[in-house]
Each structure stands twice: as structure tokens, then as C-alpha cells.
Design a protein around this motif. Structure first.
Motif, PDB file in Angstrom:
ATOM      1  N   PRO A  88     -26.434   1.195 -22.247  1.00  0.00           N
ATOM      2  CA  PRO A  88     -25.417   2.172 -22.653  1.00  0.00           C
ATOM      3  C   PRO A  88     -25.242   2.259 -24.167  1.00  0.00           C
ATOM      4  CG  PRO A  88     -24.656   0.974 -20.738  1.00  0.00           C
ATOM      5  CD  PRO A  88     -25.943   0.310 -21.170  1.00  0.00           C
ATOM      6  N   SER A  89     -25.451   1.139 -24.876  1.00  0.00           N
ATOM      7  CA  SER A  89     -25.288   1.158 -26.334  1.00  0.00           C
ATOM      8  C   SER A  89     -26.327   2.022 -27.025  1.00  0.00           C
ATOM      9  CB  SER A  89     -25.367  -0.276 -26.890  1.00  0.00           C
ATOM     10  OG  SER A  89     -26.602  -0.890 -26.539  1.00  0.00           O
ATOM     11  N   GLY A 107     -25.165   5.684 -18.879  1.00  0.00           N
ATOM     12  CA  GLY A 107     -23.727   5.612 -18.696  1.00  0.00           C
ATOM     13  C   GLY A 107     -23.319   4.406 -17.874  1.00  0.00           C
ATOM     14  N   THR A 131     -11.972  -3.793 -19.136  1.00  0.00           N
ATOM     15  CA  THR A 131     -11.419  -2.448 -18.951  1.00  0.00           C
ATOM     16  C   THR A 131      -9.888  -2.426 -19.027  1.00  0.00           C
ATOM     17  OG1 THR A 131     -11.467  -2.690 -16.535  1.00  0.00           O
ATOM     18  CG2 THR A 131     -13.394  -1.700 -17.580  1.00  0.00           C
ATOM     19  N   TRP A 154      -9.961   0.661 -24.002  1.00  0.00           N
ATOM     20  CA  TRP A 154     -10.771   1.275 -22.947  1.00  0.00           C
ATOM     21  C   TRP A 154     -10.262   2.691 -22.688  1.00  0.00           C
ATOM     22  CZ3 TRP A 154     -15.071   1.187 -20.212  1.00  0.00           C
ATOM     23  CH2 TRP A 154     -15.137   1.803 -18.964  1.00  0.00           C
ATOM     24  N   SER A 207     -14.367   5.519 -19.985  1.00  0.00           N
ATOM     25  CA  SER A 207     -15.829   5.611 -19.967  1.00  0.00           C
ATOM     26  C   SER A 207     -16.476   4.801 -21.083  1.00  0.00           C
ATOM     27  CB  SER A 207     -16.265   7.082 -20.102  1.00  0.00           C
ATOM     28  OG  SER A 207     -15.814   7.640 -21.324  1.00  0.00           O
ATOM     29  N   GLY A 208     -15.670   4.209 -21.927  1.00  0.00           N
ATOM     30  CA  GLY A 208     -16.152   3.428 -23.062  1.00  0.00           C
ATOM     31  C   GLY A 208     -14.954   2.889 -23.826  1.00  0.00           C
ATOM     32  N   ASP A 245     -22.683  -5.035 -27.205  1.00  0.00           N
ATOM     33  CA  ASP A 245     -21.794  -3.897 -27.008  1.00  0.00           C
ATOM     34  C   ASP A 245     -21.075  -4.123 -25.671  1.00  0.00           C
ATOM     35  OD1 ASP A 245     -20.977  -1.209 -25.964  1.00  0.00           O
ATOM     36  OD2 ASP A 245     -21.911  -0.507 -27.814  1.00  0.00           O
ATOM     37  N   ARG A 273     -19.953  -2.157 -23.528  1.00  0.00           N
ATOM     38  CA  ARG A 273     -20.458  -1.282 -22.465  1.00  0.00           C
ATOM     39  C   ARG A 273     -21.695  -1.896 -21.816  1.00  0.00           C
ATOM     40  NH1 ARG A 273     -21.401   3.948 -25.899  1.00  0.00           N
ATOM     41  NH2 ARG A 273     -22.064   2.252 -27.295  1.00  0.00           N
TER      42      ARG A 273
END
Length: 247
Positions: free
Chosen positions: A88-89, A94, A176, A181, A184-185, A234, A236
Motif C-alpha cells: 500500500p505504501s 489498497g 485503526t 485513521w 482508508s489510511g 508504513d 498501511r
């Protein structure tokens, strides 16, 4: 022999890779480390899939004390989401919130493509895996038994247990639940979420005798030794690897 000194780290392009979740990973990349040379018969390649949070160079220590690089061509393949291979990074992948969940079938498909395109190898004498690396070894053996002579699975299960799932969900919730948060990121680094995450991970991964043996308070130990390992990722990517593990 200093195995890491002769390691060749490479990023291999896989093209647009269809995933089991239904998405296609555009311009997918798999990063790997090669230690040792492939023989003329192409019969000495050992595959080492990475574990949670590990990048290929983190497992280079296996060459020597565990796997002999004079005898074997050791290929350490980074799984998707680890920040070295597609993650994702990198912007192309996603999270589960958008329907993106990389499965071990996807990691195995990428590894098979790598071995065929780079090494011309179709049958492996051994796949060695620890934790999530062991899960990938099991997936290889189940999905492609004709291609695997042996697997060595250390500290890994063929199916994530309910107890293990609870651990993974607590890690995901720690990240999260951070105020940064956005669904979605992250709008900013989730510093508090990462600290909670590191406390949870340390409490599961090390034993009571280990923590009794510490000279410093456990909070200081986690802050100094566990937190930096996960801060290099990251967040994510940490979530994406959790979702693979959960799947």
C-alpha cells in the motif's frame, strides 16, 4: 563466510498481477535476495518466503547457521505488503476497507513467476519458512505438491487459529483506533496507535521468563527494541500484512 556480503538484492517486475480478491495489482514488484549460486542442473534452489514485518535482508542471517550458501542457492522472497515488494505504501495497493486482501495464493503465484522467469526453476528441494513464511510454504505444498520436495515450517500454522486471530484483530484495532485513521489510511503518523501495537505484539511474542530477565522496565524495553522495528514500516503496510495473515 559472510553470506550477507555476497547477497544480491533485486526487484523483479511481475506485470499486472490478478489477485484472488478480484483486484489486479498494476506493475507488481517482488523484491528478493539471492545468496549462493544456482547449479547447472538448477536443482539447488531453496526458497525462503518472508515472515510478518520482515524484508528479505532481515532473513539473510539464515545463510550460514541454518542454510549452507556453499551448497544451496538461497532465494529470500519478500511477500506483498512488506514495504519492499508491492505494498500500500507504493500507492498501487489498497486495504481491506477497499476490498484489497492479498492472500498467500497471490504470494505463491508471484514467487512461482519469479522462479520461472529469473531462475528457470520449476521444482524446489526445500521451502523454509518461519511464521507467515511457514504459511506460504504450506500453501506451496498444498497448491503445487509436484513442485515441492520438502517444506520446513517453523512456528507457523496451516490455518490461522481463533486465538491467533484475536491477536491479529487487536493489532489492527490498535492502529485503526488512532485519531489519525481516516477509514482508508492515515492523515498523519499514528504514533499512539503504533505504541499500543508494539505493546500488544511484545506481550504475545516473548515469554514470561524473558520479561522477568529484563534489567529495564518492560515499557522501556518495548519503546527501545520493539517500537522502532514497526516504526520503519508504513502503517498501511502493517495492516495489509495483518489482513493477509487473517485470511
Amino acid at each position: 563466510m559472510n553470506a550477507t556480503a555476497v547477497a544480491q538484492r533485486t526487484q523483479h517486475p511481475l506485470g499486472n498481477l490478478p489477485l484472488a480478491c478480484g483486484h489486479t495489482l498494476p506493475e507488481a514488484q517482488l523484491t528478493y535476495l539471492q545468496i549462493g549460486e544456482l547449479n547447472a542442473q538448477r536443482s539447488n534452489l531453496i526458497l525462503v518466503p518472508t515472515s510478518y514485518g520482515a524484508r528479505p535482508e532481515d532473513l539473510a542471517w539464515l545463510a550460514g547457521p541454518v542454510l549452507d550458501p556453499e551448497r544451496w542457492c538461497i532465494v529470500i522472497a519478500g511477500m506483498f505488503g512488506n514495504g519492499a515488494s508491492s505494498s500500500p505504501s507504493h500507492g498501487a495497493m489498497g486495504l481491506a476497507e477497499q476490498g484489497w486482501v492479498v492472500s498467500h495464493r497471490d504470494n505463491v503465484a508471484a514467487q512461482r513467476q519469479l522462479l520461472a522467469e529469473v531462475f528457470g526453476v520449476e521444482r524446489l528441494p526445500l521451502i523454509y519458512g518461519w511464521s507467515m513464511g511457514a504459511q506460504q510454504a504450506y500453501q506451496w505444498a498444498v497448491e503445487h505438491p509436484e513442485a515441492v520436495e520438502r517444506i520446513c515450517c517453523v512456528c507457523g500454522t496451516a490455518r490461522t487459529t481463533p486465538h491467533n486471530r484475536l491477536f491479529l484483530l487487536s493489532l489492527r484495532q490498535a492502529l485503526t483506533a488512532d485519531r489519525h485513521w481516516n477509514g482508508s489510511g492515515f492523515n498523519a503518523p499514528p504514533e499512539q496507535g503504533l505504541r499500543t501495537y508494539a505493546l500488544i505484539y511484545a506481550s504475545w511474542a516473548a515469554s514470561q521468563p524473558f520479561f522477568r530477565s529484563l534489567a529495564e522496565p518492560v515499557e522501556d524495553h518495548v519503546e527501545q527494541h520493539w517500537l522502532p522495528h514497526y516504526q520503519r514500516h508504513d502503517p498501511r503496510d502493517l495492516i495489509a500484512m495483518l489482513d493477509t495473515w487473517l485470511a
